[in-house]
Design an enzyme around this catalytic site. Structure first.
Site, PDB file in Angstrom:
ATOM      1  N   ASP A  79      39.387   8.659  70.453  1.00  0.00           N
ATOM      2  CA  ASP A  79      39.123   9.991  69.908  1.00  0.00           C
ATOM      3  C   ASP A  79      40.091  10.295  68.766  1.00  0.00           C
ATOM      4  O   ASP A  79      41.195   9.737  68.726  1.00  0.00           O
ATOM      5  CB  ASP A  79      39.281  11.060  70.989  1.00  0.00           C
ATOM      6  CG  ASP A  79      38.157  11.019  72.007  1.00  0.00           C
ATOM      7  OD1 ASP A  79      37.110  10.420  71.712  1.00  0.00           O
ATOM      8  OD2 ASP A  79      38.340  11.584  73.107  1.00  0.00           O
TER       9      ASP A  79
ATOM     10  N   TYR B  88      46.699   3.710  79.191  1.00  0.00           N
ATOM     11  CA  TYR B  88      47.007   4.906  78.417  1.00  0.00           C
ATOM     12  C   TYR B  88      48.219   5.632  78.996  1.00  0.00           C
ATOM     13  O   TYR B  88      48.515   5.540  80.189  1.00  0.00           O
ATOM     14  CB  TYR B  88      45.830   5.890  78.459  1.00  0.00           C
ATOM     15  CG  TYR B  88      44.544   5.371  77.890  1.00  0.00           C
ATOM     16  CD1 TYR B  88      44.210   5.591  76.553  1.00  0.00           C
ATOM     17  CD2 TYR B  88      43.637   4.677  78.686  1.00  0.00           C
ATOM     18  CE1 TYR B  88      43.011   5.120  76.025  1.00  0.00           C
ATOM     19  CE2 TYR B  88      42.437   4.202  78.165  1.00  0.00           C
ATOM     20  CZ  TYR B  88      42.131   4.425  76.834  1.00  0.00           C
ATOM     21  OH  TYR B  88      40.949   3.963  76.326  1.00  0.00           O
TER      22      TYR B  88
ATOM     23  N   ASP C 216      39.953  18.679  76.385  1.00  0.00           N
ATOM     24  CA  ASP C 216      41.277  18.423  75.817  1.00  0.00           C
ATOM     25  C   ASP C 216      41.775  19.690  75.126  1.00  0.00           C
ATOM     26  O   ASP C 216      41.039  20.663  74.977  1.00  0.00           O
ATOM     27  CB  ASP C 216      41.287  17.209  74.875  1.00  0.00           C
ATOM     28  CG  ASP C 216      40.366  17.381  73.677  1.00  0.00           C
ATOM     29  OD1 ASP C 216      40.283  18.505  73.137  1.00  0.00           O
ATOM     30  OD2 ASP C 216      39.733  16.396  73.259  1.00  0.00           O
TER      31      ASP C 216
ATOM     32  N   ARG D 157      40.322  12.347  79.381  1.00  0.00           N
ATOM     33  CA  ARG D 157      40.313  13.817  79.391  1.00  0.00           C
ATOM     34  C   ARG D 157      39.514  14.352  80.582  1.00  0.00           C
ATOM     35  O   ARG D 157      39.863  15.398  81.152  1.00  0.00           O
ATOM     36  CB  ARG D 157      39.790  14.373  78.068  1.00  0.00           C
ATOM     37  CG  ARG D 157      38.505  13.799  77.573  1.00  0.00           C
ATOM     38  CD  ARG D 157      38.348  14.076  76.066  1.00  0.00           C
ATOM     39  NE  ARG D 157      37.346  13.225  75.441  1.00  0.00           N
ATOM     40  CZ  ARG D 157      36.101  13.598  75.206  1.00  0.00           C
ATOM     41  NH1 ARG D 157      35.709  14.827  75.539  1.00  0.00           N
ATOM     42  NH2 ARG D 157      35.257  12.783  74.621  1.00  0.00           N
TER      43      ARG D 157
END
Length: 287
Positions: A38, A66, A80, A171
């Site tokens: 993203d 991540y 988010d 997210r």
């Protein structure tokens, strides 16, 4: 030019922005990336150049790792921090309560994809529908969270390290954790620190690459993405059969191998079954 460059993607760039810019840098249209990030996310984005694009398909199923910051007490439409706030509430959350909820999100779980995503339903991207104020039913999809650990806890926020399968939305994971805690949550930051075999320590910041006089120096051979598989050097006769797409006998155990010519050129990712080697994917130049 052929090879893989591991980009440290900056915030604000889409994965498509990066590949479009690198087409001009490397003067080729044959470019693809290994896993969309993203715009707000940063970190490891493998970009495949030239003949190396043949390896993109193997990255579709690569595990990703991540580091994400989860913000408690805020729920948004995009899941988010960049989205429109739908609900905000005070948070009085203990570290113990946060740690107690994490086990239910480890292993194989079901996850409903977010509306703000590139997934298509009936030929339409969900994000396009979301931007028109529409919401459609999405079926839960199976994903695997191989690792989910707390790195830091600050009361209003916490940092998580997540190693997961293809198709995982971090997210959405943050949102679901917030729902389980009863306070709501959204993702505040996201950094991909590993994709497949490649780690953030190997990545080149995009803006640094764009200023290089010889950007080809950062290209690595496509066989590096298969470095967890053993290497084998073929004979000239075996090389010839490989170049013609034929299988041949070998004295090797069953498994997956990196096959090289006697001259050291990477020829193919191969499989061995019952003493016979055959091609999974070839990477030599066809003359």
């Amino acid at each position: 030019m052929n090879g893989i460059v591991i980009i440290d993607k900056p915030q604000g760039w889409t994965s498509q922005d990066v590949t479009a810019r690198l087409r001009r840098v490397f003067n080729t249209r044959r470019i693809g990336h290994g896993g969309t990030l993203d715009p707000m996310a940063t970190g490891v984005l493998p970009v495949f150049v030239g003949r190396a694009t043949r390896g993109v398909e193997f990255f579709e199923h690569a595990e990703k790792t991540y580091e994400a910051v989860i913000r408690f007490g805020i729920t948004t439409d995009t899941e988010d921090i960049s989205g429109t706030v739908l609900r905000e509430q005070e948070v009085n959350l203990s570290e113990e309560a946060f740690l107690a909820v994490l086990p239910r999100f480890r292993g194989e779980i079901l996850q409903v994809p977010p509306m703000y995503s590139a997934l298509k339903i009936n030929g339409q991207k969900l994000v396009d529908l979301a931007r028109k104020g529409k919401e459609v039913e999405r079926q839960p999809r199976p994903i695997t969270i191989h690792e989910l650990e707390m790195v830091d806890f600050q009361g209003q926020t916490a940092t998580l390290r997540v190693r997961c399968s293809k198709g995982t939305y971090i997210r959405t994971l943050c949102k679901d954790i917030g729902e389980a805690l009863g306070c709501g949550a959204c993702m505040a930051q996201l950094r991909r620190v590993q994709a497949g075999e490649y780690t953030i320590s190997e990545a080149v910041p995009l803006l640094e690459l764009l200023e290089m006089e010889c950007p080809e120096q950062v290209l690595r051979n496509v066989d590096t993405m298969f470095r967890n598989h053993p290497a084998v050097t073929l004979s000239e006769k075996q090389k010839t059969r490989c170049l013609h797409g034929n299988s041949f006998s070998v004295k090797l155990s069953d498994g997956t191998y990196r096959a090289y010519s006697p001259q050291g050129d990477f020829l193919m990712l191969a499989k061995v079954e019952d003493g016979v080697m055959s091609t999974i994917k070839s990477f030599f130049e066809v003359e």
